[in-house]
Design an enzyme around this catalytic site. Structure first.
Site, PDB file in Angstrom:
ATOM      1  N   ASP A 294       0.803  -1.061   0.003  1.00 39.48           N
ATOM      2  CA  ASP A 294       0.022   0.251   0.092  1.00 39.48           C
ATOM      3  C   ASP A 294       0.836   1.527  -0.127  1.00 39.48           C
ATOM      4  OD1 ASP A 294      -2.957  -1.143   0.322  1.00 39.48           O
ATOM      5  OD2 ASP A 294      -3.056  -1.118   2.113  1.00 39.48           O
TER       6      ASP A 294
ATOM      7  N   GLU B 201       0.395   3.494  -3.511  1.00 35.39           N
ATOM      8  CA  GLU B 201      -0.802   4.041  -3.162  1.00 35.39           C
ATOM      9  C   GLU B 201      -2.134   5.270  -2.162  1.00 35.39           C
ATOM     10  OE1 GLU B 201      -5.707   1.068  -2.778  1.00 35.39           O
ATOM     11  OE2 GLU B 201      -4.604   0.592  -3.938  1.00 35.39           O
ATOM     12  N   ASP B 202      -0.757   4.415  -1.153  1.00 33.77           N
ATOM     13  CA  ASP B 202      -1.232   5.681  -0.080  1.00 33.77           C
ATOM     14  C   ASP B 202      -0.358   6.481   0.990  1.00 33.77           C
ATOM     15  OD1 ASP B 202      -3.504   4.422   0.524  1.00 33.77           O
ATOM     16  OD2 ASP B 202      -3.300   2.490   1.573  1.00 33.77           O
TER      17      ASP B 202
END
Length: 177
Positions: free
Chosen positions: A61, A64-65
């Site tokens: 992640d 993405e984050d």
């Protein structure tokens, strides 16, 4: 080839990148708990034999984050790690419903290693929803997430029987409630 030391660096990298993030659940757990659960599931599924895959699970992640880039992951770990993370990363410039649709559509076309990460991620997410659903999520929204996750996982089936059974077990637990 990565070593156990590199895997430890991947955990630390993920922890630093996600330091201020919390899970959406009522318990508001540190986000790193999700990453370590996904990583543990992937490690169990591959018998600990693929350090790059396990590292990618820890880092899945980060792009993405956080402000992390694929180039940064490739330089710090390996091109394969960056490529695996890329396979499971949503394009956040797209609307949420489109991202969710694309996850269903793309799941069957990812590599077996990326499918393991996706299976582990969805399994961990469902466990989290069972144990600590987000405040304000009505039962219908939780059920809709479970159904959507099952549609994503359908494209990953045939990859790892043990991990698929873990997903099925949490799905059955939800269905029995």
């Amino acid at each position: 080839m990565l070593t156990v030391t590199d895997l430890a660096r991947a955990y630390h990298f993920a922890a630093v990148k996600h330091i201020d993030q919390r899970r959406k659940g009522a318990a508001s757990e540190p986000y790193i708990n999700h990453l370590t659960e996904v990583t543990a599931l992937v490690a169990e599924a591959c018998g600990g034999s693929d350090i790059e895959l396990i590292a990618a699970a820890a880092l899945h992640d980060t792009v993405e984050d956080t402000q992390t880039t694929f180039d940064e992951l490739a330089a710090a770990f390996s091109q394969r790690v960056a490529d695996l993370v890329a396979e499971v990363t949503d394009d956040k410039t797209l609307p949420k419903l489109e991202r969710k649709r694309l996850q269903i559509e793309h799941a069957a076309h990812t590599s077996p290693a990326a499918k393991l990460i996706k299976l582990a991620d969805k399994t961990a997410n469902l466990r989290s929803l069972l144990n600590s659903p987000p405040t304000g999520w009505p039962a219908e929204r939780v059920a809709a997430y479970f159904d959507w996750a099952a549609r994503v996982v359908a494209g990953c089936r045939g990859t790892n029987a043990w991990l698929e059974a873990e997903f099925d077990n949490v799905f059955a637990e939800f269905s029995a409630r």
